[in-house]
Design an enzyme around this catalytic site. Structure first.
Site, PDB file in Angstrom:
ATOM      1  N   CYS A 138      17.219  14.668 -15.887  1.00 47.15           N
ATOM      2  CA  CYS A 138      16.335  13.501 -15.819  1.00 47.15           C
ATOM      3  C   CYS A 138      15.886  13.088 -17.225  1.00 47.15           C
ATOM      4  O   CYS A 138      16.685  12.614 -18.024  1.00 47.15           O
ATOM      5  CB  CYS A 138      15.163  13.821 -14.901  1.00 47.15           C
ATOM      6  SG  CYS A 138      14.004  12.476 -14.606  1.00 47.15           S
ATOM      7  N   HIS A 173      18.365  11.617  -6.601  1.00 52.14           N
ATOM      8  CA  HIS A 173      17.882  11.981  -7.934  1.00 52.14           C
ATOM      9  C   HIS A 173      17.008  13.238  -7.846  1.00 52.14           C
ATOM     10  O   HIS A 173      16.154  13.357  -6.975  1.00 52.14           O
ATOM     11  CB  HIS A 173      17.054  10.823  -8.501  1.00 52.14           C
ATOM     12  CG  HIS A 173      16.575  11.046  -9.889  1.00 52.14           C
ATOM     13  ND1 HIS A 173      17.349  10.785 -10.998  1.00 52.14           N
ATOM     14  CD2 HIS A 173      15.393  11.522 -10.354  1.00 52.14           C
ATOM     15  CE1 HIS A 173      16.660  11.076 -12.088  1.00 52.14           C
ATOM     16  NE2 HIS A 173      15.474  11.535 -11.734  1.00 52.14           N
ATOM     17  N   ASP A 214      21.177   7.274  -6.608  1.00 52.33           N
ATOM     18  CA  ASP A 214      20.270   7.635  -7.696  1.00 52.33           C
ATOM     19  C   ASP A 214      19.656   6.365  -8.261  1.00 52.33           C
ATOM     20  O   ASP A 214      20.375   5.485  -8.737  1.00 52.33           O
ATOM     21  CB  ASP A 214      21.029   8.394  -8.786  1.00 52.33           C
ATOM     22  CG  ASP A 214      20.117   9.020  -9.834  1.00 52.33           C
ATOM     23  OD1 ASP A 214      18.989   8.526 -10.004  1.00 52.33           O
ATOM     24  OD2 ASP A 214      20.531   9.998 -10.483  1.00 52.33           O
TER      25      ASP A 214
END
Length: 259
Positions: free
Chosen positions: A146, A224, A192
């Site tokens: 991330c 995600h 995502d």
């Protein structure tokens, strides 16, 4: 989050506040390196390969899941170090028990301020790690999740590491892919909000155009955060998380054997 830049992997959003905390007792230690708290996972002497993995956390910082992942990299033979670039102010400090942001919390301002400062001091941290733990023949890899995505690409772009990987990245622009100097492993989910199909294809086009070395790993049925904050009680989510890790380790082992 602001969309003022032409992102290929978009900025993080409020869904990054949610996730599952994994059980387990981390085996590493905390140490201050270049004035930054650092988690260090050390491999056993009989399995150590002499190489180092730099770990760039997601917005949850040095939380339990991340420490356990770093322990797994150590189990695979790598001395692994991850920095707290949030300096104790990770995003979990700003949410309630229902994973909702505290009243008045400006997530965009928090993220942008931390990204700016972390981009400034992380190169110095990397150099300090190398000075303290590196040896003449040490090889370096890096992984990020991330928020950690641009740090992986930057380290590959400036030659700080030989090989890199990320899972479900954020904050990536075209130059991050165009400037790669080492092989990149991209562990991604079909769905995502930061790195969807269209932008994944654009990133692939950039890397293909510029003749970069890369591998995509793509999973359906997860979202995600799948590689770090999944629900381990769900057999498929657990399988995907494990396959993401196995893929990254295999990528590191192969390319560092060639360098």
């Amino acid at each position: 989050m602001s969309e003022s830049k032409n992102y290929l992997a978009k900025p993080i959003d409020l869904c990054c506040l949610s996730g599952t905390l994994h059980e387990g007792e981390p085996r590493g230690k905390l140490e201050t390196i270049s004035d930054i708290e650092t988690y260090i996972a050390t491999p056993k002497a009989d399995t150590a390969n002499g190489n180092i993995v730099l770990y760039f956390p997601d917005v949850w910082g040095l939380f339990n899941n991340g420490k356990l992942i770093m322990d797994c990299f150590a189990d695979a033979g790598y001395l692994t170090l991850g920095l707290d670039y949030f300096r104790g102010d990770d995003v979990t400090k700003h949410r309630d028990e229902n994973n909702q942001p505290h009243s008045g919390f400006d997530f965009a301002a928090w993220a942008n301020a931390n990204l700016k400062s972390a981009l400034e001091f992380t190169p110095g941290w990397i150099e300090a790690v190398k000075e303290k733990y590196g040896k003449e023949n040490t090889k370096y890899a890096c992984t990020g999740y991330c928020f950690g995505g641009p740090f992986v690409c930057n380290a590959l772009g400036n030659g700080a590491v030989s090989v890199g990987a990320f899972g479900h990245p954020a904050f990536l622009e075209e130059h991050h892919f165009a400037n790669l100097k080492g092989p990149l492993f991209l562990s991604c989910s079909e769905t995502d909000f930061t790195f969807g199909p269209e932008n994944r294809r654009k990133a692939e086009e950039v890397m293909t155009r510029d003749k970069k070395t890369y591998q995509f790993q793509l999973f359906s049925g997860v979202n995600h955060g799948f590689a770090l904050r999944c629900n381990l009680d769900d057999p498929y989510e657990k399988y995907v998380k494990e396959q993401s890790f196995i893929g990254i380790i295999g990528w590191f082992d192969f390319w560092l054997s060639k360098k």
